[in-house]
Scaffold this motif. Structure first.
Motif, PDB file in Angstrom:
ATOM      1  N   UNK A   1     -11.418  -8.653  15.256  1.00 49.97           N
ATOM      2  CA  UNK A   1     -10.954  -7.951  14.054  1.00 49.97           C
ATOM      3  C   UNK A   1     -11.894  -6.785  13.772  1.00 49.97           C
ATOM      4  N   UNK A   2     -11.326  -5.636  13.437  1.00 47.19           N
ATOM      5  CA  UNK A   2     -12.143  -4.452  13.152  1.00 47.19           C
ATOM      6  C   UNK A   2     -12.063  -4.017  11.692  1.00 47.19           C
ATOM      7  N   UNK A   3     -11.077  -4.550  10.956  1.00 46.48           N
ATOM      8  CA  UNK A   3     -10.816  -4.029   9.609  1.00 46.48           C
ATOM      9  C   UNK A   3     -10.261  -5.150   8.741  1.00 46.48           C
ATOM     10  N   UNK A   4     -10.730  -5.245   7.504  1.00 47.51           N
ATOM     11  CA  UNK A   4     -10.213  -6.250   6.581  1.00 47.51           C
ATOM     12  C   UNK A   4      -9.695  -5.541   5.339  1.00 47.51           C
ATOM     13  N   UNK A   5      -8.523  -5.972   4.887  1.00 51.29           N
ATOM     14  CA  UNK A   5      -7.897  -5.384   3.704  1.00 51.29           C
ATOM     15  C   UNK A   5      -7.871  -6.445   2.615  1.00 51.29           C
ATOM     16  N   UNK A   6      -8.685  -6.237   1.577  1.00 56.11           N
ATOM     17  CA  UNK A   6      -8.806  -7.211   0.497  1.00 56.11           C
ATOM     18  C   UNK A   6      -7.798  -6.924  -0.606  1.00 56.11           C
ATOM     19  N   UNK A   7      -7.115  -7.977  -1.073  1.00 57.19           N
ATOM     20  CA  UNK A   7      -6.185  -7.843  -2.190  1.00 57.19           C
ATOM     21  C   UNK A   7      -6.927  -7.897  -3.512  1.00 57.19           C
ATOM     22  N   UNK A   8      -7.551  -6.792  -3.875  1.00 54.90           N
ATOM     23  CA  UNK A   8      -8.301  -6.712  -5.133  1.00 54.90           C
ATOM     24  C   UNK A   8      -7.342  -6.633  -6.326  1.00 54.90           C
ATOM     25  N   UNK A   9      -6.360  -5.777  -6.250  1.00 55.71           N
ATOM     26  CA  UNK A   9      -5.295  -5.547  -7.239  1.00 55.71           C
ATOM     27  C   UNK A   9      -5.800  -4.965  -8.552  1.00 55.71           C
ATOM     28  N   UNK A  10      -6.811  -5.556  -9.166  1.00 58.26           N
ATOM     29  CA  UNK A  10      -7.332  -5.057 -10.441  1.00 58.26           C
ATOM     30  C   UNK A  10      -8.745  -5.599 -10.639  1.00 58.26           C
ATOM     31  N   UNK A  11      -9.532  -4.911 -11.473  1.00 60.08           N
ATOM     32  CA  UNK A  11     -10.849  -5.401 -11.864  1.00 60.08           C
ATOM     33  C   UNK A  11     -10.819  -6.033 -13.251  1.00 60.08           C
ATOM     34  N   UNK A  12      -9.627  -6.116 -13.852  1.00 59.25           N
ATOM     35  CA  UNK A  12      -9.492  -6.568 -15.234  1.00 59.25           C
ATOM     36  C   UNK A  12      -8.901  -7.981 -15.253  1.00 59.25           C
ATOM     37  N   UNK A  13      -9.632  -8.970 -15.747  1.00 56.47           N
ATOM     38  CA  UNK A  13      -9.143 -10.349 -15.699  1.00 56.47           C
ATOM     39  C   UNK A  13      -7.766 -10.544 -16.321  1.00 56.47           C
ATOM     40  N   UNK A  14      -7.488  -9.880 -17.451  1.00 59.67           N
ATOM     41  CA  UNK A  14      -6.183 -10.079 -18.101  1.00 59.67           C
ATOM     42  C   UNK A  14      -5.043  -9.552 -17.233  1.00 59.67           C
ATOM     43  N   UNK A  15      -5.291  -8.480 -16.498  1.00 66.56           N
ATOM     44  CA  UNK A  15      -4.270  -7.934 -15.600  1.00 66.56           C
ATOM     45  C   UNK A  15      -4.058  -8.883 -14.422  1.00 66.56           C
ATOM     46  N   UNK A  16      -5.142  -9.394 -13.863  1.00 63.21           N
ATOM     47  CA  UNK A  16      -5.031 -10.356 -12.763  1.00 63.21           C
ATOM     48  C   UNK A  16      -4.255 -11.594 -13.202  1.00 63.21           C
ATOM     49  N   UNK A  17      -4.453 -12.003 -14.440  1.00 57.56           N
ATOM     50  CA  UNK A  17      -3.757 -13.190 -14.946  1.00 57.56           C
ATOM     51  C   UNK A  17      -2.247 -12.953 -14.994  1.00 57.56           C
ATOM     52  N   UNK A  18      -1.832 -11.768 -15.423  1.00 56.66           N
ATOM     53  CA  UNK A  18      -0.400 -11.457 -15.466  1.00 56.66           C
ATOM     54  C   UNK A  18       0.190 -11.465 -14.053  1.00 56.66           C
ATOM     55  N   UNK A  19      -0.605 -11.025 -13.076  1.00 59.48           N
ATOM     56  CA  UNK A  19      -0.157 -10.980 -11.687  1.00 59.48           C
ATOM     57  C   UNK A  19      -0.257 -12.333 -10.987  1.00 59.48           C
ATOM     58  N   UNK A  20      -0.814 -13.338 -11.676  1.00 62.84           N
ATOM     59  CA  UNK A  20      -1.036 -14.668 -11.090  1.00 62.84           C
ATOM     60  C   UNK A  20      -2.061 -14.637  -9.962  1.00 62.84           C
ATOM     61  N   UNK A  21      -2.966 -13.680 -10.001  1.00 59.92           N
ATOM     62  CA  UNK A  21      -4.042 -13.647  -9.003  1.00 59.92           C
ATOM     63  C   UNK A  21      -5.128 -14.635  -9.424  1.00 59.92           C
ATOM     64  N   UNK A  22      -5.701 -15.326  -8.447  1.00 59.89           N
ATOM     65  CA  UNK A  22      -6.605 -16.431  -8.760  1.00 59.89           C
ATOM     66  C   UNK A  22      -8.085 -16.088  -8.629  1.00 59.89           C
ATOM     67  N   UNK A  23      -8.417 -14.919  -8.062  1.00 64.85           N
ATOM     68  CA  UNK A  23      -9.827 -14.657  -7.792  1.00 64.85           C
ATOM     69  C   UNK A  23     -10.553 -14.093  -9.017  1.00 64.85           C
TER      70      UNK A  23
END
Length: 417
Positions: free
Chosen positions: A148-170
């Motif tokens: 593997x030469x490249x990794x694409x991280x699903x960051x989506x947002x730095x804001x916890x409330x936004x991540x919560x709406x998106x159902x992101x768990x990190x």
């Protein structure tokens, strides 16, 4: 479950392709896509073909590599019978789902099998998607060792409330840790962001952009949220529990992304994708695409690709086809020696012309003015500020910032619609 697949013609059980339609002598580069359909949690906005449980041998994380190997063997046979000389893949993309739910040893096995059966060029770009909470330094080092030469991280947002709406768990604090670990393993890093989430303000979006830029990835993707029918968010929208996405809000957020990323040295090379030159002070930096996603550029440049896995799509010559969606059905067909293709199509010249214009217009290199069906539309598009007038004088059609916001309109005009 994602929406139904498109209609198409029945596909032969052996997957056979006619040499003329497969365009074996085209010499176009070949890319490989591997769809890993497993997730620990299904995000509310996601309409990808993903599942949170396994479905038996060859259709669960611990045995999935077996199905990919079987499909690779089928692909190698089909391409050879269609007259293709061995053509090592120039890019490989392992996406999902969450590919890193598979053990690093399984992912390494998949790459080794593709290298053995199909061929992967020595200088190929090999990308894997990962959630920030699905990898650690040891796994990233193992992936780098596997090729593997490249990794694409699903960051989506730095804001916890936004991540919560998106159902992101990190936890947003986890992202800088895995970015540092990936860089330490020698991997190129991309961060994927989403804007337009219900409840996200412009300051929230600025915070996410600033956080991403501070980590200094080589590549940033910024996608407007699309709420699809058949998703959890789609149901909430239908019930009036979420507001419709606001095009003006999304336009303002895209313009902010272009401004902040541009100020940090990133250059747009496709409407939603930005790459940072390796040497920003270099006079040729503006044309440096070494950190762009070569795999995504393969799609936009109309190269050939073979997609492995449930629901994956493929494109070889004039052929398009897509696999059955259910992991169990996919594994079962391969175990029976059959193609997992559900259906497909053979593109006529008009369809290919539309695709070429639609895809090429989206990238910064643009398309030649002589390659569009309605070149007479160019002066009006320049007058509206949608395409670059100076580039047009040199025979290239390249979108302006305003044009990127209205790319579909530009494509329609260039096609004469």
């Amino acid at each position: 479950m994602s929406p139904a697949q498109p209609d198409g013609i029945a596909w032969p059980k052996d997957g056979r392709l006619e040499a003329e339609l497969a365009e074996a002598d085209s010499g176009r580069p070949l890319s490989l896509y591997v769809h890993v359909p497993f997730c620990s949690v299904r995000c509310g906005y996601c309409d990808f073909n993903t599942y949170t449980v396994g479905f038996g041998p060859g259709a669960e994380p611990g045995s999935y590599a077996r199905s990919v190997r079987a499909e690779a063997e089928l692909a190698g046979r089909v391409l050879a019978e269609a007259g293709w000389a061995r053509r090592d893949a120039s890019t490989v993309f392992i996406g999902g789902g969450t590919p890193t739910l598979l053990e690093a040893t399984e992912l390494a096995r998949i790459l080794a099998d593709l290298r053995d059966v199909i061929g992967i060029a020595q200088d190929a770009e090999v990308t894997i998607e990962a959630n920030p909470d699905s990898v650690d330094a040891r796994a990233l080092a193992a992936l780098a060792s596997a090729g593997v030469t490249r990794v694409s991280f699903g960051m989506q947002s730095a804001v916890p409330s936004v991540l919560a709406v998106l159902d992101r768990t990190h936890d947003p604090a986890r992202v800088p840790e895995v970015v540092a670990a990936a860089k330490g393993a020698g991997l190129e890093v991309s961060l994927d962001l989403i804007y337009g989430t219900p409840g996200e303000g412009l300051d929230d979006w600025r915070r996410s952009l600033d956080a991403a830029i501070a980590m200094e990835p080589g590549h940033v993707s910024a996608y407007a949220l699309v709420i699809e029918e058949g998703t959890k968010m789609g149901a909430m929208l239908a019930r009036g529990e979420l507001p419709e996405p606001d095009p003006d809000d999304e336009a303002a957020k895209y313009e902010l992304a272009d401004e902040l990323l541009g100020s940090a040295g990133y250059r747009w090379y496709e409407i939603s994708n930005f790459a940072r030159p390796r040497q920003a002070e270099d006079a040729a930096a503006a044309s440096d695409l070494s950190r762009a996603s070569r795999h995504n550029l393969a799609y936009w440049r109309d190269h050939d690709w073979w997609g492995f896995g449930p629901g994956a799509h493929s494109h070889v010559g004039r052929y398009r086809w897509w696999n059955v969606k259910h992991p169990g059905a996919h594994a079962g067909r391969l175990a029976a020696g059959q193609s997992p293709a559900a259906a497909g199509e053979v593109l006529d010249e008009e369809s290919r012309r539309l695709e070429k214009v639609m895809l090429a217009v989206r990238i910064a290199e643009g398309i030649g003015a002589g390659e569009v069906p309605a070149p007479g539309a160019v002066p009006a598009l320049i007058a509206e500020g949608l395409i670059d007038g100076r580039a047009a004088l040199e025979g290239r059609i390249i979108l302006t910032l305003r044009g990127r916001l209205l790319a579909d309109r530009v494509t329609g005009a260039l096609m004469g619609f």
